[in-house]
Design a protein around this motif. Structure first.
Motif, PDB file in Angstrom:
ATOM      1  N   ARG A  11       0.820  -1.211   0.000  1.00 26.20           N
ATOM      2  CA  ARG A  11       0.000   0.000   0.000  1.00 26.20           C
ATOM      3  C   ARG A  11       0.853   1.260   0.000  1.00 26.20           C
ATOM      4  O   ARG A  11       0.444   2.293  -0.500  1.00 26.20           O
ATOM      5  N   LEU A  15       0.403   4.210  -2.739  1.00 25.65           N
ATOM      6  CA  LEU A  15       0.235   5.641  -2.508  1.00 25.65           C
ATOM      7  C   LEU A  15       1.193   6.431  -3.379  1.00 25.65           C
ATOM      8  O   LEU A  15       0.830   7.450  -3.959  1.00 25.65           O
ATOM      9  N   GLN A 116      -7.092  13.282   2.992  1.00 23.92           N
ATOM     10  CA  GLN A 116      -5.896  13.021   2.202  1.00 23.92           C
ATOM     11  C   GLN A 116      -4.890  14.158   2.346  1.00 23.92           C
ATOM     12  O   GLN A 116      -3.673  13.923   2.459  1.00 23.92           O
ATOM     13  N   SER A 161      -9.615   5.524  -6.260  1.00 25.03           N
ATOM     14  CA  SER A 161      -8.915   6.788  -6.042  1.00 25.03           C
ATOM     15  C   SER A 161      -8.946   7.100  -4.559  1.00 25.03           C
ATOM     16  O   SER A 161      -9.996   7.435  -4.002  1.00 25.03           O
ATOM     17  N   GLN A 162      -7.802   6.992  -3.924  1.00 23.64           N
ATOM     18  CA  GLN A 162      -7.712   7.148  -2.476  1.00 23.64           C
ATOM     19  C   GLN A 162      -8.138   8.531  -2.006  1.00 23.64           C
ATOM     20  O   GLN A 162      -8.687   8.688  -0.918  1.00 23.64           O
ATOM     21  N   GLY A 167     -13.478   6.849  -3.936  1.00 21.81           N
ATOM     22  CA  GLY A 167     -12.698   5.886  -3.182  1.00 21.81           C
ATOM     23  C   GLY A 167     -13.388   5.443  -1.906  1.00 21.81           C
ATOM     24  O   GLY A 167     -13.445   4.251  -1.603  1.00 21.81           O
ATOM     25  N   TYR A 181      -9.938  -5.904   1.870  1.00 15.70           N
ATOM     26  CA  TYR A 181      -9.137  -5.293   0.810  1.00 15.70           C
ATOM     27  C   TYR A 181      -8.377  -6.343   0.014  1.00 15.70           C
ATOM     28  O   TYR A 181      -8.212  -6.212  -1.202  1.00 15.70           O
ATOM     29  N   PRO A 188      -4.946   1.765  -8.731  1.00 13.43           N
ATOM     30  CA  PRO A 188      -4.825   3.185  -8.408  1.00 13.43           C
ATOM     31  C   PRO A 188      -4.983   4.078  -9.628  1.00 13.43           C
ATOM     32  O   PRO A 188      -4.150   4.075 -10.536  1.00 13.43           O
ATOM     33  N   LEU A 322      -9.992   4.269   6.217  1.00 13.76           N
ATOM     34  CA  LEU A 322      -8.759   4.374   5.442  1.00 13.76           C
ATOM     35  C   LEU A 322      -7.566   3.887   6.257  1.00 13.76           C
ATOM     36  O   LEU A 322      -6.659   3.225   5.729  1.00 13.76           O
ATOM     37  N   PHE A 327      -4.031   3.007   4.391  1.00 10.25           N
ATOM     38  CA  PHE A 327      -3.898   4.089   3.422  1.00 10.25           C
ATOM     39  C   PHE A 327      -3.496   5.407   4.076  1.00 10.25           C
ATOM     40  O   PHE A 327      -2.894   6.268   3.435  1.00 10.25           O
TER      41      PHE A 327
END
Length: 355
Positions: A11, A15, A116, A161-162, A167, A181, A188, A322, A327
């Motif tokens: 992960r 990112l 984010q 899309s984080q 997302g 997950y 991504p 998250l 994430f």
């Protein structure tokens, strides 16, 4: 193209591939520090000014030029400051980059971009909230797919899309379906890449906005593409701004003056779907009237809360979700809200649009 499988230690690499090298460096430093340190430095605590000082200007996001068209059609009063630029920008990662570049002062997004930004170490705060009660997204499949339910996502490639609303909708839907997950392959991408990824078969499923689905199905429905509805709601439609902007008393006053117009504009659009269908969807988005009507039929009634308690709770649940996936690092989301603005939107609209 990075590997579509995202699990365990991968992960961190995920990112990096999603945000790009510079943003990833900021993200990793923010994670290592445990919080966005700048968030507490120079925090704006002074009461908002009653008037906007002369000469004040803001750079405001207006994706697909919706905001200025909305204000024009609603015939709202002139803003007491200058909008130096209406920036055609909407996706959360793009907004964060624009904030960093100081090319944007105020943006309209969902709840996940502020999380984010915090993870990346960039200080910004939420200044207005509209509560969403009906889903704004659904899941679309690639052409020729036999996927019919969220449970069928197991083992499939999912566009993720984080840093965007799409997302969190996907993650909440997976959790509700009992999928972990590691049961799926998260690819991504940013939301502006979802349609191309579906069309090419790079992904099996992507979350699309209700306003995107009609055009996609018109083109690919005959080839076996279809949609899967979800009752997962992305609760927050919000305005947010960099802490550096909010630390400027003149700009903070301008934002406080903008919020009532933003709220009233949403109410007007909700109350005049026929005009909005024609002037926006048909004339600027090249949709048919029938497609436009199918979108506005799903529109959420604007609801502006006097108290942000529910919004903070939902934002915390999102951040925790998250964090569970690795994430972001767990943190207290209350630092993301500037309570000086808390009831401004609600006080600007009729009682039926308050909660």
């Amino acid at each position: 193209m990075p590997s579509p499988s995202v699990s365990g230690l991968d992960r961190r690499l995920f990112l990096t591939s999603l945000l790009g090298a510079s943003a990833a460096v900021a993200g990793l430093s923010g994670c290592a520090g445990g919080s966005a340190a700048a968030d507490t430095e120079g925090a704006a605590t002074k009461p908002l000014a009653d008037k906007v000082p002369a000469g004040t200007s803001l750079k405001i996001a207006s994706y697909q030029n919706q905001q200025q068209l909305q204000f024009k059609l609603a015939r709202l009063p002139e803003l007491p400051f200058t909008v130096s630029s209406w920036v055609n920008i909407g996706a959360g990662p793009d907004v964060i980059n624009a904030f960093r570049a100081r090319s944007l002062d105020l943006a309209n997004n969902a709840g996940i971009p502020p999380i984010q930004a915090h993870y990346q170490g960039f200080a910004a705060k939420i200044v207005a909230i509209d509560i969403t009660r009906k889903p704004n997204y659904l899941f679309a499949t690639k052409p020729g797919s036999d996927i019919r339910t969220v449970e069928d996502f197991k083992g499939k490639r999912l566009a993720f899309s984080q840093g965007q609303a799409q997302g969190v909708v996907l993650l909440r839907a997976l959790k509700k379906a009992g999928l972990k997950y590691d049961d799926v392959k998260l690819v991504p991408l940013t939301s502006n890449q979802f349609l191309t990824a579906l069309q090419s078969g790079q992904v099996d499923v992507a979350p699309l906005g209700n306003n995107q689905a009609p055009a996609y199905l018109k083109q690919y429905g005959s080839k076996g593409a279809h949609t899967i509805t979800t009752d997962v709601v992305d609760l927050l439609n919000l305005l947010w701004a960099p802490q550096s902007v909010l630390n400027d008393p003149a700009k903070a006053a301008a934002i406080a003056a903008y919020i009532p117009q933003w709220a009233r504009g949403q109410v007007w659009t909700y109350e005049h779907p026929d005009v909005w269908n024609e002037e926006f969807y048909v004339k600027t988005q090249n949709l048919t009237l029938e497609q436009a009507e199918s979108i506005t039929a799903l529109a959420n009634k604007p609801l502006f809360p006097l108290s942000w308690d529910e919004a903070i709770k939902w934002e915390q649940e999102t951040a925790d979700l998250l964090a569970e996936g690795g994430f972001v690092k767990k943190f207290d989301v209350s630092s993301l809200f500037d309570h000086r603005f808390e009831s401004i939107a609600a006080r600007a609209v009729p009682a039926e649009y308050r909660r």
